[in-house]
Design a protein around this motif. Structure first.
Motif, PDB file in Angstrom:
ATOM      1  N   VAL A 179       1.163   8.068  -2.687  1.00  0.00           N
ATOM      2  CA  VAL A 179       0.951   8.124  -4.502  1.00  0.00           C
ATOM      3  C   VAL A 179       1.832   7.323  -4.768  1.00  0.00           C
ATOM      4  CG1 VAL A 179       1.093   9.717  -6.442  1.00  0.00           C
ATOM      5  CG2 VAL A 179       0.610  10.778  -3.591  1.00  0.00           C
ATOM      6  N   ALA A 180       3.133   7.348  -4.783  1.00  0.00           N
ATOM      7  CA  ALA A 180       4.231   6.674  -5.443  1.00  0.00           C
ATOM      8  C   ALA A 180       3.412   5.191  -5.269  1.00  0.00           C
ATOM      9  CB  ALA A 180       5.710   6.379  -5.134  1.00  0.00           C
ATOM     10  N   ALA A 181       2.905   4.723  -4.486  1.00  0.00           N
ATOM     11  CA  ALA A 181       2.299   3.065  -4.153  1.00  0.00           C
ATOM     12  C   ALA A 181       1.348   3.073  -4.986  1.00  0.00           C
ATOM     13  CB  ALA A 181       2.328   3.028  -2.717  1.00  0.00           C
TER      14      ALA A 181
ATOM     15  N   ALA B  66      13.326  -2.121  -3.092  1.00  0.00           N
ATOM     16  CA  ALA B  66      12.344  -0.798  -3.695  1.00  0.00           C
ATOM     17  C   ALA B  66      11.258  -1.011  -3.306  1.00  0.00           C
ATOM     18  CB  ALA B  66      12.004  -0.928  -5.101  1.00  0.00           C
ATOM     19  N   VAL B  67      10.549  -2.359  -2.972  1.00  0.00           N
ATOM     20  CA  VAL B  67       9.478  -2.697  -2.071  1.00  0.00           C
ATOM     21  C   VAL B  67       9.828  -2.642  -0.449  1.00  0.00           C
ATOM     22  CG1 VAL B  67       8.441  -4.340  -0.831  1.00  0.00           C
ATOM     23  CG2 VAL B  67       8.406  -4.503  -3.635  1.00  0.00           C
ATOM     24  N   ALA B  68      11.008  -2.794   0.182  1.00  0.00           N
ATOM     25  CA  ALA B  68      11.503  -2.552   1.110  1.00  0.00           C
ATOM     26  C   ALA B  68      11.301  -1.473   1.832  1.00  0.00           C
ATOM     27  CB  ALA B  68      12.846  -2.790   1.990  1.00  0.00           C
ATOM     28  N   GLY B  69      12.461   0.092   0.292  1.00  0.00           N
ATOM     29  CA  GLY B  69      12.102   1.514   0.766  1.00  0.00           C
ATOM     30  C   GLY B  69      10.708   1.958   0.690  1.00  0.00           C
ATOM     31  N   LEU B  70      10.229   1.678  -0.637  1.00  0.00           N
ATOM     32  CA  LEU B  70       8.844   1.664   0.197  1.00  0.00           C
ATOM     33  C   LEU B  70       8.125   1.619   0.841  1.00  0.00           C
ATOM     34  CD1 LEU B  70       6.915   3.397  -2.032  1.00  0.00           C
ATOM     35  CD2 LEU B  70       5.689   1.362  -2.583  1.00  0.00           C
ATOM     36  N   ALA B  71       8.165   0.769   1.787  1.00  0.00           N
ATOM     37  CA  ALA B  71       7.524  -0.062   3.154  1.00  0.00           C
ATOM     38  C   ALA B  71       7.947   0.773   4.166  1.00  0.00           C
ATOM     39  CB  ALA B  71       7.711  -1.833   3.028  1.00  0.00           C
ATOM     40  N   GLU B  72       8.760   1.603   4.056  1.00  0.00           N
ATOM     41  CA  GLU B  72      10.189   1.894   4.906  1.00  0.00           C
ATOM     42  C   GLU B  72       9.036   3.402   5.419  1.00  0.00           C
ATOM     43  OE1 GLU B  72      14.445   3.469   6.976  1.00  0.00           O
ATOM     44  OE2 GLU B  72      14.348   2.806   4.780  1.00  0.00           O
ATOM     45  N   ARG B  73       9.190   4.409   3.578  1.00  0.00           N
ATOM     46  CA  ARG B  73       8.780   5.435   3.369  1.00  0.00           C
ATOM     47  C   ARG B  73       7.056   5.608   4.276  1.00  0.00           C
ATOM     48  NH1 ARG B  73       8.652   6.860  -2.577  1.00  0.00           N
ATOM     49  NH2 ARG B  73       8.021   8.662  -1.688  1.00  0.00           N
ATOM     50  N   LEU B  74       6.582   4.037   3.745  1.00  0.00           N
ATOM     51  CA  LEU B  74       4.736   4.432   4.338  1.00  0.00           C
ATOM     52  C   LEU B  74       4.921   3.906   6.217  1.00  0.00           C
ATOM     53  CD1 LEU B  74       4.089   2.715   1.505  1.00  0.00           C
ATOM     54  CD2 LEU B  74       2.842   4.208   2.283  1.00  0.00           C
ATOM     55  N   GLY B  75       6.055   3.861   7.112  1.00  0.00           N
ATOM     56  CA  GLY B  75       6.295   3.532   8.126  1.00  0.00           C
ATOM     57  C   GLY B  75       6.091   2.020   8.445  1.00  0.00           C
TER      58      GLY B  75
ATOM     59  N   PRO C 229       5.868  -7.589   9.481  1.00  0.00           N
ATOM     60  CA  PRO C 229       5.393  -8.322   8.684  1.00  0.00           C
ATOM     61  C   PRO C 229       4.456  -8.349   7.839  1.00  0.00           C
ATOM     62  CG  PRO C 229       6.654 -10.097  10.193  1.00  0.00           C
ATOM     63  CD  PRO C 229       6.500  -8.257  11.153  1.00  0.00           C
ATOM     64  N   LEU C 230       3.621  -7.902   8.709  1.00  0.00           N
ATOM     65  CA  LEU C 230       2.011  -7.434   8.113  1.00  0.00           C
ATOM     66  C   LEU C 230       2.408  -6.159   7.517  1.00  0.00           C
ATOM     67  CD1 LEU C 230      -0.567  -8.317   7.792  1.00  0.00           C
ATOM     68  CD2 LEU C 230      -1.248  -7.265  10.247  1.00  0.00           C
ATOM     69  N   ASP C 231       2.855  -5.489   7.810  1.00  0.00           N
ATOM     70  CA  ASP C 231       2.733  -3.534   7.295  1.00  0.00           C
ATOM     71  C   ASP C 231       3.611  -4.312   6.220  1.00  0.00           C
ATOM     72  OD1 ASP C 231       1.126  -2.558   9.041  1.00  0.00           O
ATOM     73  OD2 ASP C 231       3.379  -2.485  10.212  1.00  0.00           O
ATOM     74  N   ILE C 232       4.625  -4.631   5.299  1.00  0.00           N
ATOM     75  CA  ILE C 232       5.215  -4.862   4.353  1.00  0.00           C
ATOM     76  C   ILE C 232       4.412  -5.927   3.916  1.00  0.00           C
ATOM     77  CG2 ILE C 232       7.491  -6.034   3.249  1.00  0.00           C
ATOM     78  CD1 ILE C 232       8.444  -5.153   6.443  1.00  0.00           C
ATOM     79  N   ASP C 233       3.567  -7.158   3.815  1.00  0.00           N
ATOM     80  CA  ASP C 233       3.054  -7.927   3.034  1.00  0.00           C
ATOM     81  C   ASP C 233       1.243  -6.462   2.045  1.00  0.00           C
ATOM     82  OD1 ASP C 233       4.157 -10.654   3.121  1.00  0.00           O
ATOM     83  OD2 ASP C 233       3.230 -11.597   4.830  1.00  0.00           O
ATOM     84  N   ARG C 234       1.472  -6.137   3.342  1.00  0.00           N
ATOM     85  CA  ARG C 234      -0.069  -5.143   2.819  1.00  0.00           C
ATOM     86  C   ARG C 234       0.964  -4.387   1.577  1.00  0.00           C
ATOM     87  NH1 ARG C 234      -0.596  -2.838   7.264  1.00  0.00           N
ATOM     88  NH2 ARG C 234      -2.751  -4.685   7.496  1.00  0.00           N
ATOM     89  N   VAL C 235       1.819  -3.791   1.819  1.00  0.00           N
ATOM     90  CA  VAL C 235       2.358  -2.835   0.923  1.00  0.00           C
ATOM     91  C   VAL C 235       3.153  -3.951  -0.399  1.00  0.00           C
ATOM     92  CG1 VAL C 235       4.729  -1.737   0.179  1.00  0.00           C
ATOM     93  CG2 VAL C 235       3.631  -1.829   2.791  1.00  0.00           C
ATOM     94  N   SER C 236       3.272  -4.598   0.092  1.00  0.00           N
ATOM     95  CA  SER C 236       3.164  -5.614  -1.695  1.00  0.00           C
ATOM     96  C   SER C 236       2.197  -5.921  -2.371  1.00  0.00           C
ATOM     97  CB  SER C 236       3.744  -6.908  -1.492  1.00  0.00           C
ATOM     98  OG  SER C 236       5.636  -6.843  -0.742  1.00  0.00           O
ATOM     99  N   LEU C 237       1.051  -6.329  -1.449  1.00  0.00           N
ATOM    100  CA  LEU C 237      -0.114  -6.603  -1.891  1.00  0.00           C
ATOM    101  C   LEU C 237      -1.205  -5.576  -2.138  1.00  0.00           C
ATOM    102  CD1 LEU C 237      -2.863  -8.515  -2.002  1.00  0.00           C
ATOM    103  CD2 LEU C 237      -3.760  -7.376   0.379  1.00  0.00           C
ATOM    104  N   ALA C 238      -0.183  -3.918  -1.952  1.00  0.00           N
ATOM    105  CA  ALA C 238      -1.603  -2.974  -2.972  1.00  0.00           C
ATOM    106  C   ALA C 238      -0.518  -3.180  -3.849  1.00  0.00           C
ATOM    107  CB  ALA C 238      -1.310  -1.670  -1.428  1.00  0.00           C
ATOM    108  N   ILE C 239       1.068  -2.984  -3.818  1.00  0.00           N
ATOM    109  CA  ILE C 239       1.448  -2.468  -4.894  1.00  0.00           C
ATOM    110  C   ILE C 239       1.463  -3.356  -6.294  1.00  0.00           C
ATOM    111  CG2 ILE C 239       2.723  -0.708  -3.985  1.00  0.00           C
ATOM    112  CD1 ILE C 239       5.342  -2.847  -4.066  1.00  0.00           C
TER     113      ILE C 239
END
Length: 197
Positions: free
Chosen positions: A82-84, A135-144, A148-158
């Motif tokens: 929801v935050a993302a 902030a991105v790293a913290g949100l990525a951690e909360r998302l599990g 690097p692919l996972d973290i790039d996916r978070v950046s792409l999403a937000i």
């Protein structure tokens, strides 16, 4: 009580934003800002002793306004998806409300002469970048997110997807669709949930 300056820094930077949004960063010169704002050349040089300082302040004020609107949302909801989605929605909402400033950001920091900025501006930019990364790293951690692919996916999403939704409209000067915020939010959460996060 002293009278406030007629041409304050904010008015000069607003003029610089208008110039950059319509003509690109190259259109932002000291004399052009003076003409656009109606200020004497001396007022511009009094506040910005060189063009590099003007360009640095133009970029930094704009990106800091953007960050101030979006960073609080990273932790605003206990459910990270929801935050993302809220962050993605806010990116579009800010671009809609601040069209000219959004166009400035689309050029990227290097277009505003970062290589020539005085050291104090470089430190300020680095601090802003650090806050965003945390902030991105913290949100990525909360998302599990772990790889690097996972973290790039978070950046792409937000950020990547919301900007893709508005970029063409900002460049073309056409209205951003009324459903753009909803599309950004749905796309962000779908991408993150679809990855099993």
């Amino acid at each position: 009580m002293p009278r406030p300056p007629r041409y304050d820094e904010s008015a000069l930077l607003d003029a610089a934003v208008r110039l950059a949004a319509t003509g690109g960063p190259a259109a932002v010169t000291m004399s052009a800002v003076a003409r656009e704002s109606g200020a004497p050349n001396g007022s511009v040089y009094h506040r910005f002793p060189q063009r590099a300082a003007l360009m640095a302040e133009l970029w930094l004020r704009t990106v800091e306004e953007f960050q101030a609107a979006s960073l609080p949302l990273f932790d605003a909801h206990p459910e990270p998806h929801v935050a993302a989605g809220a962050v993605a929605r806010q990116v579009v909402a800010w671009c809609r409300a601040e069209r000219e400033r959004a166009v400035v950001l689309l050029y990227g920091v290097s277009a505003f002469g970062k290589a020539e900025w005085p050291e104090a501006y470089l430190r300020r930019e680095q601090e802003g970048t650090r806050r965003v990364r945390e902030a991105v790293a913290g949100l990525a951690e909360r998302l599990g997110a772990a790889t690097p692919l996972d973290i790039d996916r978070v950046s792409l999403a937000i950020a990547g997807l919301p900007l893709a939704i508005v970029r063409g409209h900002l460049h073309a000067g056409t209205p951003i669709p009324a459903h753009a915020e909803e599309l950004a939010e749905q796309s962000a959460t779908a991408l993150l949930r679809g990855a099993g996060r």
